[in-house]
Write a protein that holds these residues in place. Sequence first.
Motif, PDB file in Angstrom:
ATOM      1  N   TYR A  97      55.825  48.622  24.058  1.00  0.00           N
ATOM      2  CA  TYR A  97      54.829  48.210  23.060  1.00  0.00           C
ATOM      3  C   TYR A  97      53.610  49.117  22.985  1.00  0.00           C
ATOM      4  O   TYR A  97      52.819  48.986  22.051  1.00  0.00           O
ATOM      5  N   GLY A  98      53.435  49.995  23.940  1.00  0.00           N
ATOM      6  CA  GLY A  98      52.301  50.915  23.900  1.00  0.00           C
ATOM      7  C   GLY A  98      51.036  50.349  24.512  1.00  0.00           C
ATOM      8  O   GLY A  98      50.309  51.055  25.195  1.00  0.00           O
ATOM      9  N   GLN A  99      50.773  49.075  24.254  1.00  0.00           N
ATOM     10  CA  GLN A  99      49.604  48.422  24.830  1.00  0.00           C
ATOM     11  C   GLN A  99      49.881  46.921  24.919  1.00  0.00           C
ATOM     12  O   GLN A  99      50.561  46.345  24.072  1.00  0.00           O
ATOM     13  N   ILE A 100      49.335  46.315  25.979  1.00  0.00           N
ATOM     14  CA  ILE A 100      49.572  44.900  26.247  1.00  0.00           C
ATOM     15  C   ILE A 100      48.227  44.195  26.395  1.00  0.00           C
ATOM     16  O   ILE A 100      47.356  44.643  27.148  1.00  0.00           O
ATOM     17  N   PHE A 101      48.060  43.094  25.689  1.00  0.00           N
ATOM     18  CA  PHE A 101      46.901  42.229  25.854  1.00  0.00           C
ATOM     19  C   PHE A 101      47.297  41.085  26.784  1.00  0.00           C
ATOM     20  O   PHE A 101      48.442  40.610  26.751  1.00  0.00           O
ATOM     21  N   GLY A 102      46.348  40.629  27.586  1.00  0.00           N
ATOM     22  CA  GLY A 102      46.636  39.530  28.496  1.00  0.00           C
ATOM     23  C   GLY A 102      45.473  38.557  28.558  1.00  0.00           C
ATOM     24  O   GLY A 102      44.330  38.906  28.229  1.00  0.00           O
ATOM     25  N   GLU A 103      45.768  37.335  28.972  1.00  0.00           N
ATOM     26  CA  GLU A 103      44.755  36.294  29.137  1.00  0.00           C
ATOM     27  C   GLU A 103      45.044  35.584  30.446  1.00  0.00           C
ATOM     28  O   GLU A 103      46.162  35.115  30.663  1.00  0.00           O
ATOM     29  N   ALA A 104      44.050  35.513  31.318  1.00  0.00           N
ATOM     30  CA  ALA A 104      44.202  34.843  32.605  1.00  0.00           C
ATOM     31  C   ALA A 104      43.069  33.841  32.756  1.00  0.00           C
ATOM     32  O   ALA A 104      41.894  34.201  32.592  1.00  0.00           O
ATOM     33  N   GLU A 105      43.423  32.599  33.047  1.00  0.00           N
ATOM     34  CA  GLU A 105      42.412  31.549  33.114  1.00  0.00           C
ATOM     35  C   GLU A 105      41.332  31.913  34.124  1.00  0.00           C
ATOM     36  O   GLU A 105      41.621  32.354  35.244  1.00  0.00           O
ATOM     37  N   ALA A 106      40.084  31.738  33.718  1.00  0.00           N
ATOM     38  CA  ALA A 106      38.947  32.133  34.534  1.00  0.00           C
ATOM     39  C   ALA A 106      38.670  31.091  35.616  1.00  0.00           C
ATOM     40  O   ALA A 106      38.733  29.883  35.354  1.00  0.00           O
ATOM     41  N   PRO A 107      38.353  31.526  36.845  1.00  0.00           N
ATOM     42  CA  PRO A 107      37.898  30.571  37.856  1.00  0.00           C
ATOM     43  C   PRO A 107      36.648  29.854  37.361  1.00  0.00           C
ATOM     44  O   PRO A 107      35.837  30.420  36.625  1.00  0.00           O
ATOM     45  N   GLY A 108      36.499  28.604  37.745  1.00  0.00           N
ATOM     46  CA  GLY A 108      35.361  27.830  37.270  1.00  0.00           C
ATOM     47  C   GLY A 108      34.908  26.800  38.280  1.00  0.00           C
ATOM     48  O   GLY A 108      35.653  26.434  39.202  1.00  0.00           O
ATOM     49  N   PRO A 109      33.675  26.310  38.148  1.00  0.00           N
ATOM     50  CA  PRO A 109      33.127  25.362  39.121  1.00  0.00           C
ATOM     51  C   PRO A 109      33.817  24.009  39.125  1.00  0.00           C
ATOM     52  O   PRO A 109      33.715  23.269  40.106  1.00  0.00           O
ATOM     53  N   ASP A 110      34.509  23.671  38.051  1.00  0.00           N
ATOM     54  CA  ASP A 110      35.156  22.361  37.973  1.00  0.00           C
ATOM     55  C   ASP A 110      36.574  22.356  38.529  1.00  0.00           C
ATOM     56  O   ASP A 110      37.176  21.283  38.667  1.00  0.00           O
ATOM     57  N   ALA A 111      37.111  23.527  38.832  1.00  0.00           N
ATOM     58  CA  ALA A 111      38.484  23.605  39.339  1.00  0.00           C
ATOM     59  C   ALA A 111      38.496  23.484  40.863  1.00  0.00           C
ATOM     60  O   ALA A 111      37.563  23.927  41.541  1.00  0.00           O
ATOM     61  N   LEU A 118      44.249  30.668  43.081  1.00  0.00           N
ATOM     62  CA  LEU A 118      45.435  31.075  42.321  1.00  0.00           C
ATOM     63  C   LEU A 118      45.031  31.887  41.102  1.00  0.00           C
ATOM     64  O   LEU A 118      45.668  32.913  40.791  1.00  0.00           O
ATOM     65  N   ARG A 119      43.991  31.481  40.409  1.00  0.00           N
ATOM     66  CA  ARG A 119      43.536  32.216  39.231  1.00  0.00           C
ATOM     67  C   ARG A 119      43.078  33.625  39.608  1.00  0.00           C
ATOM     68  O   ARG A 119      43.368  34.589  38.895  1.00  0.00           O
ATOM     69  N   ARG A 120      42.375  33.731  40.727  1.00  0.00           N
ATOM     70  CA  ARG A 120      41.922  35.056  41.174  1.00  0.00           C
ATOM     71  C   ARG A 120      43.108  35.937  41.544  1.00  0.00           C
ATOM     72  O   ARG A 120      43.105  37.148  41.278  1.00  0.00           O
ATOM     73  N   ARG A 121      44.123  35.347  42.163  1.00  0.00           N
ATOM     74  CA  ARG A 121      45.308  36.136  42.528  1.00  0.00           C
ATOM     75  C   ARG A 121      46.038  36.630  41.284  1.00  0.00           C
ATOM     76  O   ARG A 121      46.561  37.758  41.263  1.00  0.00           O
ATOM     77  N   ARG A 122      46.086  35.806  40.244  1.00  0.00           N
ATOM     78  CA  ARG A 122      46.722  36.244  39.007  1.00  0.00           C
ATOM     79  C   ARG A 122      45.984  37.438  38.415  1.00  0.00           C
ATOM     80  O   ARG A 122      46.605  38.423  37.996  1.00  0.00           O
ATOM     81  N   ILE A 123      44.669  37.352  38.372  1.00  0.00           N
ATOM     82  CA  ILE A 123      43.881  38.462  37.830  1.00  0.00           C
ATOM     83  C   ILE A 123      44.074  39.711  38.675  1.00  0.00           C
ATOM     84  O   ILE A 123      44.244  40.823  38.154  1.00  0.00           O
ATOM     85  N   ALA A 124      44.063  39.546  40.000  1.00  0.00           N
ATOM     86  CA  ALA A 124      44.251  40.689  40.894  1.00  0.00           C
ATOM     87  C   ALA A 124      45.620  41.325  40.701  1.00  0.00           C
ATOM     88  O   ALA A 124      45.764  42.555  40.771  1.00  0.00           O
ATOM     89  N   PHE A 125      46.648  40.508  40.443  1.00  0.00           N
ATOM     90  CA  PHE A 125      47.986  41.044  40.182  1.00  0.00           C
ATOM     91  C   PHE A 125      47.963  41.973  38.978  1.00  0.00           C
ATOM     92  O   PHE A 125      48.510  43.083  39.014  1.00  0.00           O
ATOM     93  N   TYR A 126      47.325  41.530  37.902  1.00  0.00           N
ATOM     94  CA  TYR A 126      47.246  42.373  36.712  1.00  0.00           C
ATOM     95  C   TYR A 126      46.455  43.651  36.985  1.00  0.00           C
ATOM     96  O   TYR A 126      46.844  44.744  36.550  1.00  0.00           O
ATOM     97  N   GLU A 127      45.354  43.525  37.715  1.00  0.00           N
ATOM     98  CA  GLU A 127      44.542  44.710  38.004  1.00  0.00           C
ATOM     99  C   GLU A 127      45.319  45.711  38.852  1.00  0.00           C
ATOM    100  O   GLU A 127      45.213  46.934  38.637  1.00  0.00           O
TER     101      GLU A 127
END
Length: 217
Positions: A97-111, A118-127
């Motif tokens: 596809y040449g370029q990929i957009f992604g969305e990863a749920e942001a860590p938050g105070p209510d979670a 888990l959310r941080r690990r997902r973001i780190a995986f993409y990075e």
Amino acid sequence: MELQMLSKEELAALYENEMTIDFPKSELKPLAAMLRLMDMGRYDPLLATEGGEPVGYAMLWLPEGRAGALLEYLGVLRGKRNGGLGTAILGLLVERYGQIFGEAEAPGPDAPPAENDLRRRRIAFYERNGFRVLDYQCALFGVRFHCLYRGPETDDRRVEALHRGVYAGYFSPAHMERYIQLPLKPGEAVKPAPEWVEEAFPRGEAGAAQTQGGVTV
């Protein structure tokens, strides 16, 4: 490794046998919505195979003009995880596809802490796999996301416009205004909304949208 386009019947089988186990119901787009997008030429369900054997899958939502793709779901089949297959699939997607957009749920105070980890690990995986966290966030149907990108574009405003185009090319302006906050402006409150909201006639077709960013690798 190769990527193969699934038929509607094959997608339905994968959805029932793998995706409903890999992802919680709250994160999983209804199968009917995926099939509708396929009919519109806006959805690519892909099976990853190695030596002819299925090893994983990826679901991508395409903007008008097919300028890149939004990665909705990435999965490695049970029994084959933690072996680098997710990384290999991502590499093939960028080639395709040449370029990929992604969305990863942001860590938050209510979670709960475990969910934020888990959310941080997902973001780190993409990075680790060449994605960068963009300078804007988005909120989709009441859920805040970090926005991610892998590709040649270095201007976040151009990436933002292409990213927004995935949704704007499908939903009506009224639906976009109510449920799609992309970008989410600094200090802007997330509008409360159900996890899944149907729209009668988005862009002339019945449709729906859901929170994005699923990855099981």
